[in-house]
Design a protein around this motif. Structure first.
Motif, PDB file in Angstrom:
ATOM      1  N   ARG A 125     -21.280 -30.651   9.635  1.00  0.00           N
ATOM      2  CA  ARG A 125     -20.834 -31.928  10.183  1.00  0.00           C
ATOM      3  C   ARG A 125     -20.031 -32.732   9.166  1.00  0.00           C
ATOM      4  NH1 ARG A 125     -25.899 -34.249  13.871  1.00  0.00           N
ATOM      5  NH2 ARG A 125     -25.776 -32.606  15.491  1.00  0.00           N
ATOM      6  N   PRO A 130     -17.959 -28.768  13.571  1.00  0.00           N
ATOM      7  CA  PRO A 130     -19.021 -29.269  14.466  1.00  0.00           C
ATOM      8  C   PRO A 130     -19.820 -28.146  15.115  1.00  0.00           C
ATOM      9  CG  PRO A 130     -16.876 -29.455  15.519  1.00  0.00           C
ATOM     10  CD  PRO A 130     -16.615 -28.988  14.114  1.00  0.00           C
ATOM     11  N   VAL A 165     -21.687 -35.996  16.062  1.00  0.00           N
ATOM     12  CA  VAL A 165     -20.764 -35.058  16.692  1.00  0.00           C
ATOM     13  C   VAL A 165     -20.683 -35.363  18.184  1.00  0.00           C
ATOM     14  CG1 VAL A 165     -20.273 -32.641  17.166  1.00  0.00           C
ATOM     15  CG2 VAL A 165     -21.231 -33.305  14.967  1.00  0.00           C
TER      16      VAL A 165
END
Length: 446
Positions: A125, A130, A165
């Protein structure tokens, strides 16, 4: 080498030499071979004072076995996710720091293994790679709740500010898990992953605008969006007949139970917007809304505004109807509503729409005059009166109403004569009761 001043006790010779052939030094007589004196190992320490092994630097040179196993597990996950070396190095750094912390030094082996996955997750992250927490829990084969608890604790201990995310950021990677390319399935069921990802992202964005994503797990939402996107890209008879179960079997993924509810919610939103398409003459239902998904997504902002305007007009018409009904029903001067009440209702509705409060500040009788008593019924759920609302409002849980308890009741209170009389049967009641009992017993025997 001879030693002066020493003599052999056996033969009296002074020819004494040092015999350092062995590890222990000795003095030997050359003439008779007798050992004159020999040293002691304890008296001649070599290399300094004695130190236990646990206090030596050799212990620090060799890492803990669990640490080695955790680093190996971390490396294996990085290989499976195919991340670059920078993410792997950062994950190793975080794992070494967290492993030595007092919060994780004396925990179970499973928690240490989950810690390795959390280090990979936060590193991905931070470096804009992601992945979801569900992916990590699937790789580790543990409960996502356990991963979430360890992740929160690790971020707090290491003082890491990890970005959140978005669902759309991981949609493309999630689409790759569905094996529906032309090499895996027949041509009429195959779909390009890029086109599928683009359509699914648009559906998720529409779901986010209509409160479907709020407070929900991301993976069921992505599964529902991919399923609807796959059906709507080529809405032929083969795809429209496929249920979610068959689609998951075709794509070789595990079906999630909440995904079916998300599909229904998305279809309901699509129906509300599909009814506002001016060139569609037939009625838009849950069964045929898939045919209109492309037009809805291409014009979703205009359709959203139009649907909201239509819903507001319907609320205003309902408000005016209720006000007119109250005019005809109420005859007393205190309850008569003049024509300005309708104008006030319109102003309140417009003001509520301007401020974004769509819970419908509708004009009611209780708002027009304050001398009326409040209704004993609870306030209705405002989420059912608006077009789009958060799930927690639309499906609000019924709160338990606390019953007022009886205070100062001990059971020793005196019973009044009138209450005692209510418990005593009259002669007529006693005869009727005996007759009823007799009739019941006879009917039971027959």
């Amino acid at each position: 080498m001879s030693r002066a001043g020493l003599s052999c006790p056996g033969c009296g010779s002074s020819n004494i030499v040092d015999d350092d052939l062995y590890s222990q030094a000795q003095m030997v007589c050359v003439d008779c071979g007798s050992v004159v004196s020999e040293g002691v190992l304890a008296d001649d320490p070599v290399g300094g004072s004695d130190v236990s092994y646990s206090r030596t630097t050799a212990v620090n040179k060799k890492p803990c076995a669990n640490l080695i196993k955790g680093l190996q597990r971390l490396k294996a996950m990085c290989r499976l996710l195919r991340v670059h070396s920078e993410i792997e190095d950062l994950s190793n750094t975080y794992y070494n720091q967290a492993y030595q912390h007092e919060s994780f030094i004396k925990v179970s082996l499973q928690k240490k293994e989950v810690l390795a996955g959390c280090c990979v997750l936060v590193s991905c992250r931070l470096l804009n790679w992601p992945i979801t927490m569900g992916t990590i829990s699937c790789l580790l084969d543990v409960d996502p709740m356990v991963v979430g608890v360890v992740y929160q604790e690790m971020v707090k201990v290491l003082h890491i500010t990890a970005p959140i995310v978005n669902v759309t950021d991981v949609m493309e990677a999630h689409c790759q898990e569905y094996k529906i390319s032309s090499s895996d399935v027949p041509e009429e069921l195959a779909e390009d992953s890029r086109a599928l990802s683009k359509r699914a992202v648009a559906l998720v964005e529409l779901a986010a605008d209509t409160w479907i994503v709020t407070g929900r797990k991301p993976i069921p939402i992505m599964m529902a969006a991919i399923y609807l996107a796959w059906q709507s890209l080529k809405p032929n008879k083969h795809r429209l007949k496929f249920s979610l179960d068959k689609f998951c079997q075709l794509a070789k993924v595990n079906k999630l139970r909440p995904a079916m509810k998300r599909i229904t919610e998305m279809k309901e939103v699509l129906c509300k917007l599909g009814k506002e398409i001016p060139w569609v003459r037939e009625e838009v239902t849950l069964e045929n809304v898939i045919l209109q998904v492309g037009d809805i997504l291409n014009n979703r902002y205009a359709l959203l505004r139009r649907a909201m305007r239509t819903h507001e007009d319907a609320l205003l018409a309902e408000c005016q109807t209720r006000c007119e009904d109250s005019l005809t029903e109420d005859d007393t001067p205190s309850k008569i509503l003049d024509a300005s009440s309708v104008e006030k209702c319109e102003l309140n509705t417009e003001k509520a729409h301007q401020t974004g409060d769509e819970d419908g500040n509708l004009c009611t009788v209780t708002e027009q005059h304050d001398d009326t008593q409040e209704s004993p019924d609870p306030a209705p759920n405002w989420g059912k009166r608006v077009l789009f609302a958060p799930p927690c409002v639309v499906h609000a849980k019924k709160r338990r109403v606390e019953q007022p308890g009886l205070e100062d009741v001990t059971g020793d209170e005196e019973i009044s004569d009138s209450e005692i009389d209510s418990y005593i049967r009259t002669p007529r009641e006693a005869r009727e009761f005996a007759l009823t009992q007799k009739m019941l017993s006879e009917s039971g025997k027959s």
